[in-house]
Design a protein around this motif. Structure first.
Motif, PDB file in Angstrom:
ATOM      1  N   ILE A  56       4.971  34.144  77.227  1.00  0.00           N
ATOM      2  CA  ILE A  56       5.510  33.040  78.038  1.00  0.00           C
ATOM      3  C   ILE A  56       6.749  32.435  77.380  1.00  0.00           C
ATOM      4  N   ASN A  57       6.804  32.528  76.058  1.00  0.00           N
ATOM      5  CA  ASN A  57       7.995  32.016  75.376  1.00  0.00           C
ATOM      6  C   ASN A  57       9.197  32.945  75.516  1.00  0.00           C
ATOM      7  N   ASP A  58       8.943  34.242  75.672  1.00  0.00           N
ATOM      8  CA  ASP A  58      10.052  35.154  75.946  1.00  0.00           C
ATOM      9  C   ASP A  58      10.736  34.743  77.253  1.00  0.00           C
ATOM     10  N   PHE A  59       9.913  34.373  78.232  1.00  0.00           N
ATOM     11  CA  PHE A  59      10.449  33.905  79.516  1.00  0.00           C
ATOM     12  C   PHE A  59      11.269  32.632  79.314  1.00  0.00           C
ATOM     13  N   ALA A  60      10.770  31.731  78.468  1.00  0.00           N
ATOM     14  CA  ALA A  60      11.447  30.445  78.248  1.00  0.00           C
ATOM     15  C   ALA A  60      12.752  30.599  77.469  1.00  0.00           C
ATOM     16  N   ILE A  61      12.756  31.427  76.433  1.00  0.00           N
ATOM     17  CA  ILE A  61      13.950  31.438  75.561  1.00  0.00           C
ATOM     18  C   ILE A  61      14.923  32.577  75.884  1.00  0.00           C
ATOM     19  N   ASP A  62      14.460  33.550  76.676  1.00  0.00           N
ATOM     20  CA  ASP A  62      15.360  34.565  77.213  1.00  0.00           C
ATOM     21  C   ASP A  62      16.209  35.236  76.123  1.00  0.00           C
ATOM     22  N   GLY A  63      15.565  35.570  75.008  1.00  0.00           N
ATOM     23  CA  GLY A  63      16.268  36.314  73.952  1.00  0.00           C
ATOM     24  C   GLY A  63      16.984  35.469  72.918  1.00  0.00           C
ATOM     25  N   HIS A  64      16.989  34.151  73.098  1.00  0.00           N
ATOM     26  CA  HIS A  64      17.726  33.296  72.162  1.00  0.00           C
ATOM     27  C   HIS A  64      16.875  32.914  70.956  1.00  0.00           C
ATOM     28  N   PHE A  65      16.649  33.882  70.077  1.00  0.00           N
ATOM     29  CA  PHE A  65      15.917  33.625  68.834  1.00  0.00           C
ATOM     30  C   PHE A  65      16.868  33.012  67.808  1.00  0.00           C
ATOM     31  N   PRO A  66      16.319  32.276  66.842  1.00  0.00           N
ATOM     32  CA  PRO A  66      17.182  31.755  65.769  1.00  0.00           C
ATOM     33  C   PRO A  66      17.795  32.912  64.963  1.00  0.00           C
ATOM     34  N   ASP A  67      18.967  32.647  64.381  1.00  0.00           N
ATOM     35  CA  ASP A  67      19.581  33.637  63.483  1.00  0.00           C
ATOM     36  C   ASP A  67      18.842  33.642  62.152  1.00  0.00           C
ATOM     37  N   LEU A  68      18.293  32.492  61.803  1.00  0.00           N
ATOM     38  CA  LEU A  68      17.532  32.351  60.552  1.00  0.00           C
ATOM     39  C   LEU A  68      16.431  31.321  60.767  1.00  0.00           C
ATOM     40  N   THR A  69      15.262  31.603  60.208  1.00  0.00           N
ATOM     41  CA  THR A  69      14.164  30.635  60.226  1.00  0.00           C
ATOM     42  C   THR A  69      13.737  30.391  58.787  1.00  0.00           C
ATOM     43  N   ILE A  70      13.696  29.118  58.401  1.00  0.00           N
ATOM     44  CA  ILE A  70      13.196  28.757  57.074  1.00  0.00           C
ATOM     45  C   ILE A  70      11.732  28.354  57.246  1.00  0.00           C
ATOM     46  N   TYR A  71      10.856  29.098  56.576  1.00  0.00           N
ATOM     47  CA  TYR A  71       9.422  28.804  56.676  1.00  0.00           C
ATOM     48  C   TYR A  71       8.969  28.003  55.457  1.00  0.00           C
ATOM     49  N   PHE A  72       8.444  26.813  55.710  1.00  0.00           N
ATOM     50  CA  PHE A  72       7.946  25.931  54.651  1.00  0.00           C
ATOM     51  C   PHE A  72       6.480  26.274  54.399  1.00  0.00           C
ATOM     52  N   ASP A  73       6.253  26.940  53.279  1.00  0.00           N
ATOM     53  CA  ASP A  73       4.899  27.427  52.989  1.00  0.00           C
ATOM     54  C   ASP A  73       4.093  26.379  52.227  1.00  0.00           C
ATOM     55  N   VAL A  74       3.058  25.908  52.903  1.00  0.00           N
ATOM     56  CA  VAL A  74       2.160  24.937  52.294  1.00  0.00           C
ATOM     57  C   VAL A  74       0.769  25.219  52.861  1.00  0.00           C
ATOM     58  N   THR A  75      -0.265  25.107  52.052  1.00  0.00           N
ATOM     59  CA  THR A  75      -1.607  25.348  52.599  1.00  0.00           C
ATOM     60  C   THR A  75      -1.990  24.169  53.502  1.00  0.00           C
ATOM     61  N   PRO A  76      -2.879  24.415  54.465  1.00  0.00           N
ATOM     62  CA  PRO A  76      -3.295  23.327  55.357  1.00  0.00           C
ATOM     63  C   PRO A  76      -3.867  22.143  54.570  1.00  0.00           C
ATOM     64  N   GLU A  77      -4.568  22.415  53.480  1.00  0.00           N
ATOM     65  CA  GLU A  77      -5.159  21.327  52.694  1.00  0.00           C
ATOM     66  C   GLU A  77      -4.077  20.384  52.159  1.00  0.00           C
ATOM     67  N   PHE A 111      22.237  29.428  64.656  1.00  0.00           N
ATOM     68  CA  PHE A 111      21.012  28.724  65.033  1.00  0.00           C
ATOM     69  C   PHE A 111      19.969  28.950  63.934  1.00  0.00           C
ATOM     70  N   ILE A 112      19.539  27.844  63.315  1.00  0.00           N
ATOM     71  CA  ILE A 112      18.534  27.915  62.240  1.00  0.00           C
ATOM     72  C   ILE A 112      17.334  27.053  62.630  1.00  0.00           C
ATOM     73  N   SER A 113      16.146  27.636  62.583  1.00  0.00           N
ATOM     74  CA  SER A 113      14.944  26.848  62.852  1.00  0.00           C
ATOM     75  C   SER A 113      14.162  26.636  61.563  1.00  0.00           C
ATOM     76  N   PHE A 114      13.357  25.580  61.555  1.00  0.00           N
ATOM     77  CA  PHE A 114      12.538  25.204  60.391  1.00  0.00           C
ATOM     78  C   PHE A 114      11.090  25.156  60.845  1.00  0.00           C
ATOM     79  N   GLU A 115      10.259  25.940  60.171  1.00  0.00           N
ATOM     80  CA  GLU A 115       8.874  26.095  60.603  1.00  0.00           C
ATOM     81  C   GLU A 115       7.916  25.836  59.461  1.00  0.00           C
ATOM     82  N   GLY A 116       6.662  25.651  59.831  1.00  0.00           N
ATOM     83  CA  GLY A 116       5.616  25.450  58.829  1.00  0.00           C
ATOM     84  C   GLY A 116       4.578  24.473  59.348  1.00  0.00           C
ATOM     85  N   PRO A 117       3.431  24.414  58.663  1.00  0.00           N
ATOM     86  CA  PRO A 117       2.338  23.551  59.109  1.00  0.00           C
ATOM     87  C   PRO A 117       2.702  22.066  59.074  1.00  0.00           C
ATOM     88  N   ASP A 118       1.857  21.259  59.691  1.00  0.00           N
ATOM     89  CA  ASP A 118       2.023  19.803  59.637  1.00  0.00           C
ATOM     90  C   ASP A 118       1.966  19.338  58.187  1.00  0.00           C
TER      91      ASP A 118
END
Ligand SMILES: Nc1ncnc2c1ncn2[C@@H]1O[C@H](COP(=O)(O)OP(=O)(O)O)[C@@H](O)[C@H]1O
Ligand SMILES: [Mg+2]
Length: 216
Positions: A120-141, A5-12
């Motif tokens: 509240i998210n611990d309740f929702a995901i019940d321990g199912h965290f991603p194995d890897l998260t790729i964080y897309f680093d960009v400034t809000p600007e 399970f891989i998630s992709f995160e970062g600002p809009d």
């Protein structure tokens, strides 16, 4: 559970959705395991209905905790309908946003508190965290200028928030990244799209060398 399970995160405007379109076939070419791509909020019929309520620009009176609970509810259903069945079938799950988005946007951006939203998210995901998260680093600007250039008229309820909101989201993401060095890998998302995809690909292969065969 045998898939990954891989998630992709970062600002809009960080380029997550754009990169995933190219990244997905590149990854698929390097593994025999089927890859499933999904997104949050949404990703399953009930969750997509909740997404419409959350992102509706007309819902101006929505309470921040209501918003946080709706995201957590949509996430729960997405987990049950899509993520867990994918992992149980030994497939690879890619999710465009997951739990870190709630902690950054509702916890930090909306100032509910990162810990409160994590609870509240611990309740929702019940321990199912991603194995890897790729964080897309960009400034809000940079992120917001990309979005505004493209589709100012179609920006959703969260994208329309003030720069101070997006700065808090960014700062919260920085803290999440710092607190989870084993799970989260940061890539510089201010680079050209091709380089962003290449860096994401390298980070994934490095984490799962036995699943993605680098040579092919
Ligand atoms: N590396 C990049 N450099 C410049 N513009 C980009 C890059 N990646 C994406 N974009 C553009 O920025 C905008 C937002 O990209 P998107 O993938 O929707 O971001 P996200 O899904 O992270 O919110 C789109 O117009 C996209 O074409
Ligand atoms: Mg996107």
């Amino acid at each position: 559970m045998s898939g990954i399970f891989i998630s992709f995160e970062g600002p809009d405007g960080a380029g997550k959705t754009t990169a995933l379109k190219t990244l997905m076939p590149l990854l698929q070419a390097k593994t025999n395991q089927e890859i499933v791509l999904s997104r949050e909020p949404g990703g399953s019929p009930i969750s997509e209905k909740i997404r419409k309520i959350i992102l509706d620009i007309h819902e101006e009176e929505m309470d921040p905790r209501t918003e946080a609970l709706l995201y957590a509810a949509a996430r729960r259903q997405h987990l049950i309908d899509v993520i867990l069945p994918t992992l149980q079938a030994n497939k690879i799950m890619l999710s465009d946003r997951f739990v870190d988005s709630s902690i950054a946007y509702q916890g930090g951006g909306r100032e509910i508190g990162m810990k409160e939203v994590a609870n509240i998210n611990d309740f929702a995901i019940d321990g199912h965290f991603p194995d890897l998260t790729i964080y897309f680093d960009v400034t809000p600007e940079v992120g917001l200028s990309r979005i505004r250039k493209d589709h100012e008229g179609e920006m959703d309820r969260l994208e329309r928030e003030a720069i101070s909101f997006h700065n808090r989201v960014y700062d919260s993401y920085m803290k999440i990244v710092k607190d989870n060095p084993d799970r989260i890998k940061t890539i510089n998302a201010e680079q050209a799209p091709k380089q962003v995809v290449s860096d994401a690909l390298d980070a994934i292969i490095k984490k799962f060398p036995n699943i993605f065969n680098k040579g092919e």
